[in-house]
Scaffold this motif. Structure first.
Motif, PDB file in Angstrom:
ATOM      1  N   ASP A  85       0.822  -1.253   0.176  1.00 47.99           N
ATOM      2  CA  ASP A  85      -0.150   0.046   0.028  1.00 47.99           C
ATOM      3  C   ASP A  85       0.895   1.214  -0.112  1.00 47.99           C
ATOM      4  O   ASP A  85       2.098   1.079   0.121  1.00 47.99           O
ATOM      5  CB  ASP A  85      -0.982   0.016   1.070  1.00 47.99           C
ATOM      6  N   THR A  86       0.274   2.349  -0.165  1.00 48.18           N
ATOM      7  CA  THR A  86       1.000   3.746  -0.567  1.00 48.18           C
ATOM      8  C   THR A  86       2.003   3.991   0.784  1.00 48.18           C
ATOM      9  O   THR A  86       3.162   4.165   0.560  1.00 48.18           O
ATOM     10  CB  THR A  86       0.172   4.828  -0.363  1.00 48.18           C
ATOM     11  N   ALA A  87       1.417   3.613   1.929  1.00 48.35           N
ATOM     12  CA  ALA A  87       2.158   4.158   3.234  1.00 48.35           C
ATOM     13  C   ALA A  87       3.447   3.189   3.294  1.00 48.35           C
ATOM     14  O   ALA A  87       4.678   3.769   3.579  1.00 48.35           O
ATOM     15  CB  ALA A  87       1.374   4.088   4.427  1.00 48.35           C
ATOM     16  N   HIS A  88       3.376   1.891   2.911  1.00 49.37           N
ATOM     17  CA  HIS A  88       4.523   1.088   3.193  1.00 49.37           C
ATOM     18  C   HIS A  88       5.394   1.228   1.662  1.00 49.37           C
ATOM     19  O   HIS A  88       6.581   1.020   1.936  1.00 49.37           O
ATOM     20  CB  HIS A  88       3.871  -0.527   3.015  1.00 49.37           C
ATOM     21  N   GLN A  89       4.708   1.567   0.637  1.00 51.45           N
ATOM     22  CA  GLN A  89       5.649   2.076  -0.323  1.00 51.45           C
ATOM     23  C   GLN A  89       6.719   3.066  -0.256  1.00 51.45           C
ATOM     24  O   GLN A  89       8.084   3.038  -0.228  1.00 51.45           O
ATOM     25  CB  GLN A  89       4.840   2.356  -1.672  1.00 51.45           C
ATOM     26  N   VAL A  90       6.086   4.051   0.531  1.00 51.98           N
ATOM     27  CA  VAL A  90       6.713   5.146   0.822  1.00 51.98           C
ATOM     28  C   VAL A  90       8.011   4.922   2.106  1.00 51.98           C
ATOM     29  O   VAL A  90       8.946   5.336   1.831  1.00 51.98           O
ATOM     30  CB  VAL A  90       6.180   6.197   1.503  1.00 51.98           C
TER      31      VAL A  90
ATOM     32  N   LEU B  81       6.705   9.099  -6.447  1.00 53.17           N
ATOM     33  CA  LEU B  81       7.527   8.379  -5.605  1.00 53.17           C
ATOM     34  C   LEU B  81       9.010   8.323  -6.134  1.00 53.17           C
ATOM     35  O   LEU B  81      10.006   8.557  -5.553  1.00 53.17           O
ATOM     36  CB  LEU B  81       7.069   6.854  -5.328  1.00 53.17           C
ATOM     37  N   ALA B  82       9.098   8.131  -7.417  1.00 54.47           N
ATOM     38  CA  ALA B  82      10.446   8.096  -8.161  1.00 54.47           C
ATOM     39  C   ALA B  82      11.109   9.441  -8.075  1.00 54.47           C
ATOM     40  O   ALA B  82      11.925   9.627  -7.719  1.00 54.47           O
ATOM     41  CB  ALA B  82      10.214   7.573  -9.611  1.00 54.47           C
ATOM     42  N   ALA B  83      10.120  10.522  -8.403  1.00 56.23           N
ATOM     43  CA  ALA B  83      10.560  11.695  -8.436  1.00 56.23           C
ATOM     44  C   ALA B  83      11.190  12.431  -7.169  1.00 56.23           C
ATOM     45  O   ALA B  83      12.257  13.309  -6.984  1.00 56.23           O
ATOM     46  CB  ALA B  83       9.555  12.859  -8.923  1.00 56.23           C
ATOM     47  N   ARG B  84      10.647  11.919  -5.933  1.00 54.41           N
ATOM     48  CA  ARG B  84      10.884  12.513  -4.645  1.00 54.41           C
ATOM     49  C   ARG B  84      12.122  11.907  -4.079  1.00 54.41           C
ATOM     50  O   ARG B  84      13.040  12.444  -3.459  1.00 54.41           O
ATOM     51  CB  ARG B  84       9.667  12.050  -3.660  1.00 54.41           C
ATOM     52  N   TYR B  85      12.552  10.619  -4.674  1.00 54.04           N
ATOM     53  CA  TYR B  85      13.641   9.979  -3.857  1.00 54.04           C
ATOM     54  C   TYR B  85      14.905   9.692  -4.971  1.00 54.04           C
ATOM     55  O   TYR B  85      15.708   9.486  -4.290  1.00 54.04           O
ATOM     56  CB  TYR B  85      13.090   8.930  -3.233  1.00 54.04           C
ATOM     57  N   ALA B  86      14.630   9.644  -6.164  1.00 52.22           N
ATOM     58  CA  ALA B  86      15.657   9.290  -7.076  1.00 52.22           C
ATOM     59  C   ALA B  86      16.477  10.307  -7.331  1.00 52.22           C
ATOM     60  O   ALA B  86      16.328  11.634  -7.192  1.00 52.22           O
ATOM     61  CB  ALA B  86      15.009   8.639  -8.452  1.00 52.22           C
ATOM     62  N   ASP B  87      17.736   9.887  -7.414  1.00 52.79           N
ATOM     63  CA  ASP B  87      18.836  10.927  -8.150  1.00 52.79           C
ATOM     64  C   ASP B  87      18.733  10.988  -9.726  1.00 52.79           C
ATOM     65  O   ASP B  87      18.739  12.139 -10.371  1.00 52.79           O
ATOM     66  CB  ASP B  87      20.216  10.656  -7.915  1.00 52.79           C
ATOM     67  N   ASP B  88      18.467   9.973 -10.287  1.00 52.18           N
ATOM     68  CA  ASP B  88      18.466   9.757 -11.915  1.00 52.18           C
ATOM     69  C   ASP B  88      17.177   8.950 -12.285  1.00 52.18           C
ATOM     70  O   ASP B  88      16.896   8.028 -11.502  1.00 52.18           O
ATOM     71  CB  ASP B  88      19.732   9.080 -12.363  1.00 52.18           C
ATOM     72  N   ILE B  89      16.618   9.287 -13.162  1.00 48.19           N
ATOM     73  CA  ILE B  89      15.454   8.558 -13.826  1.00 48.19           C
ATOM     74  C   ILE B  89      15.652   8.119 -15.268  1.00 48.19           C
ATOM     75  O   ILE B  89      16.298   8.876 -15.911  1.00 48.19           O
ATOM     76  CB  ILE B  89      14.257   9.533 -13.914  1.00 48.19           C
ATOM     77  N   VAL B  90      15.541   6.870 -15.512  1.00 46.58           N
ATOM     78  CA  VAL B  90      15.582   6.304 -16.691  1.00 46.58           C
ATOM     79  C   VAL B  90      14.195   5.803 -17.108  1.00 46.58           C
ATOM     80  O   VAL B  90      13.372   5.115 -16.133  1.00 46.58           O
ATOM     81  CB  VAL B  90      16.472   4.854 -16.725  1.00 46.58           C
ATOM     82  N   ALA B  91      13.739   6.449 -18.333  1.00 45.20           N
ATOM     83  CA  ALA B  91      12.384   5.911 -18.728  1.00 45.20           C
ATOM     84  C   ALA B  91      12.539   5.186 -19.882  1.00 45.20           C
ATOM     85  O   ALA B  91      13.148   5.567 -20.990  1.00 45.20           O
ATOM     86  CB  ALA B  91      11.467   7.017 -18.815  1.00 45.20           C
TER      87      ALA B  91
END
Length: 255
Positions: free
Chosen positions: A169-174, A200-210
Motif C-alpha cells: 500500500d501507499t504508506a509501505h511504499q513510501v 515516488l520516483a521523483a521524490r527519492y531518485a537521483d536519476d530517472i531512466v524511462a
C-alpha cells in the motif's frame, strides 16, 4: 556502474529491448520507469545476469558482466526479483544472514564481522525488532524490508530491485523507498529500482531512466521528468504538474 551499448533482446522475432547506449552511474539512486511491456524487467534481468541479451555489451565497472565469476559478481551486485520466494521456517535474522554467503563460501566459519553486517542491515531497514520473527508472520512492508536487508547484507556495490513495492500500500511504499534512499545517501551503495509511481520516483531518485517500447525514452533528473508534455509522451496519458502544498516540490497529477 553499468555501461550498455547496442543491446537488443528479441522474443519470437519481436524486439522487446533495443538500447543503443545507456549509462547508470555508481553510488546513485536510479529509478527505471515505463509502461507495462516497455522492457523494464528485461533490462533488470540482464543487469543481474538472469537473462542473456541477443546482442550488444554490458559493462559492470568497465568489465563485461559475463567475465565475472559467480561469487565475484554476487559481491558486486545484489538482486531481488519481483516475485520473491517463500522463506518457510526462517526468521528475519536468518534470512538476512543468507546475504553473507558470497563472502564466506560453503565451509567458511561465521565471523564477528558477518554478525555486525547483518545487524547493521537489519537496523538500516528498520526490521531489527523483527529479527526473531518468522518472515511468514511479517506484514507485507516488513517482509519486503527484510528481503532488502538480506540484499544489503551482500555488501555489494549495487543493489538491483525489480518492483520492490508493487504489492504494497501507499504508506509501505513510501516507507520502503525512503529507507532505500537513506541507505544510498549514507553508505554510497548504488540502488537501481523499478517503480511505477512517478511521484515516488521523483521524490527519492537521483536519476530517472524511462523506457518506451523497449527503447530509451528519457534519462535525466526528477525535475526534468516532471514535465506534462514529456509524461504524456512517455505514458500516453495527460498529466498536470503542480507544487506540493507542504514542501513546494513538483508533483504530477493524472488528469
Amino acid at each position: 556502474m553499468f555501461r550498455i551499448s547496442d543491446l537488443t533482446v528479441t522474443y519470437g522475432g519481436r524486439t522487446v529491448l533495443d538500447l543503443e547506449r545507456l549509462h547508470i552511474a555508481p553510488g546513485r539512486f536510479t529509478v527505471i520507469l515505463g509502461q507495462n511491456g516497455s522492457g523494464k524487467s528485461t533490462l533488470m534481468k540482464i543487469l543481474a545476469r538472469q537473462q542473456r541479451a541477443g546482442s550488444g555489451q554490458v559493462l559492470l565497472e568497465d568489465k563485461p558482466i559475463e567475465q565475472y565469476g559467480q561469487s565475484e559478481f554476487a559481491r558486486t551486485v545484489a538482486y531481488l526479483s519481483q516475485n520473491l520466494p517463500e522463506a518457510p521456517g526462517l526468521d528475519t535474522r536468518a534470512l538476512c544472514t543468507l546475504g553473507r554467503y558470497p563472502w564466506r563460501g560453503p565451509f567458511a566459519r561465521w565471523r564477528r564481522e558477518d554478525d555486525q553486517i547483518v545487524q547493521k542491515c537489519l537496523r538500516a531497514m528498520n526490521v531489527e525488532h523483527f529479527a526473531d520473527t518468522l518472515v511468514d508472520h511479517l506484514s507485507g512492508g516488513e517482509r519486503q524490508r527484510g528481503w532488502i536487508a538480506m540484499a544489503l547484507a551482500q555488501d555489494a556495490s549495487c543493489v538491483l530491485l525489480d518492483e520492490p513495492v508493487s504489492a504494497l500500500d501507499t504508506a509501505h511504499q513510501v516507507e520502503v523507498v525512503s529507507h532505500l534512499a537513506r541507505q544510498n545517501a549514507e553508505t554510497g551503495i548504488g540502488v537501481v529500482a523499478i517503480l511505477h509511481d512517478i511521484n515516488l520516483a521523483a521524490r527519492y531518485a537521483d536519476d530517472i531512466v524511462a523506457l518506451k517500447q523497449g527503447r530509451l525514452a528519457f534519462r535525466g533528473s526528477p525535475e526534468e521528468l516532471l514535465d506534462g508534455s514529456l509524461l504524456r509522451e512517455l505514458f500516453g496519458h495527460p498529466f498536470s504538474i503542480t507544487r506540493h502544498p507542504r514542501d513546494d516540490r513538483l508533483v504530477a497529477l493524472s488528469d
